[in-house]
Scaffold this active site. Structure first.
Site, PDB file in Angstrom:
ATOM      1  N   ASN A   8      31.685  20.001 -21.558  1.00 43.35           N
ATOM      2  CA  ASN A   8      30.765  19.445 -20.739  1.00 43.35           C
ATOM      3  C   ASN A   8      30.672  19.820 -19.429  1.00 43.35           C
ATOM      4  O   ASN A   8      31.809  19.588 -18.843  1.00 43.35           O
ATOM      5  CB  ASN A   8      30.773  17.755 -20.745  1.00 43.35           C
ATOM      6  CG  ASN A   8      29.909  17.149 -19.773  1.00 43.35           C
ATOM      7  OD1 ASN A   8      28.899  17.834 -19.208  1.00 43.35           O
ATOM      8  ND2 ASN A   8      29.682  15.682 -19.886  1.00 43.35           N
ATOM      9  N   SER A  10      29.621  19.365 -16.761  1.00 38.84           N
ATOM     10  CA  SER A  10      29.523  18.507 -15.582  1.00 38.84           C
ATOM     11  C   SER A  10      30.909  17.861 -15.367  1.00 38.84           C
ATOM     12  O   SER A  10      31.121  17.137 -14.525  1.00 38.84           O
ATOM     13  CB  SER A  10      28.364  17.584 -15.523  1.00 38.84           C
ATOM     14  OG  SER A  10      28.376  16.952 -16.654  1.00 38.84           O
ATOM     15  N   CYS A  11      31.602  18.167 -16.138  1.00 40.39           N
ATOM     16  CA  CYS A  11      33.044  17.295 -16.434  1.00 40.39           C
ATOM     17  C   CYS A  11      34.223  18.369 -15.443  1.00 40.39           C
ATOM     18  O   CYS A  11      34.251  19.200 -16.240  1.00 40.39           O
ATOM     19  CB  CYS A  11      33.391  16.764 -17.553  1.00 40.39           C
ATOM     20  SG  CYS A  11      34.792  16.249 -17.694  1.00 40.39           S
ATOM     21  N   GLY A  12      34.663  17.491 -14.648  1.00 38.49           N
ATOM     22  CA  GLY A  12      35.766  18.396 -14.099  1.00 38.49           C
ATOM     23  C   GLY A  12      36.829  18.934 -14.811  1.00 38.49           C
ATOM     24  O   GLY A  12      37.526  19.863 -14.939  1.00 38.49           O
TER      25      GLY A  12
END
Length: 116
Positions: A8, A10-12
């Site tokens: 994903n 958008s996941c750090g």
């Protein structure tokens, strides 16, 4: 390719794991699982390879978790797997699949065990 990351962007944590794999020179398939969710059978296989229960892979903070009543302990594994396949935002990430194993890389340092 031998390695796959369920990613994903958008996941750090997911970005850190992907960067570590790339820095190690590992060629991998990036699976944007929110756009291309795993089937129930594929999820069941991943869970078996990770030696995890479906409940352990659920993201409980997601709004849909409460909306679907997934905190109900009487729900079957098959029901939880179907919910994750239908609503992939419920799947913890990132999952890295190698020829020998699959690992949920939370915390991101877990990826170190997969590096050559």
């Amino acid at each position: 390719m031998d390695y796959v990351i369920f990613h994903n962007p958008s996941c750090g944590t997911s970005r850190k794991v992907l960067a570590a794999l790339r820095e190690a020179g590992i060629e991998l398939e990036i699976r944007l699982y929110l756009k291309s969710p795993p089937s129930p059978a594929e999820l069941a296989d991943l869970l078996a390879r990770m030696d995890m229960t479906p409940r352990a892979l659920l993201r409980r903070k997601e709004k849909v978790y409460a909306e679907l009543g997934l905190d109900d302990k009487s729900l079957s594994d098959a029901t939880l797997i179907a919910a994750m396949s239908a609503h992939p935002i419920l799947i913890e990430r990132p999952i890295v699949v190698t020829p020998k194993q699959a690992v949920l890389c939370r915390p991101p340092e877990k990826v170190e065990a997969l590096l050559p």
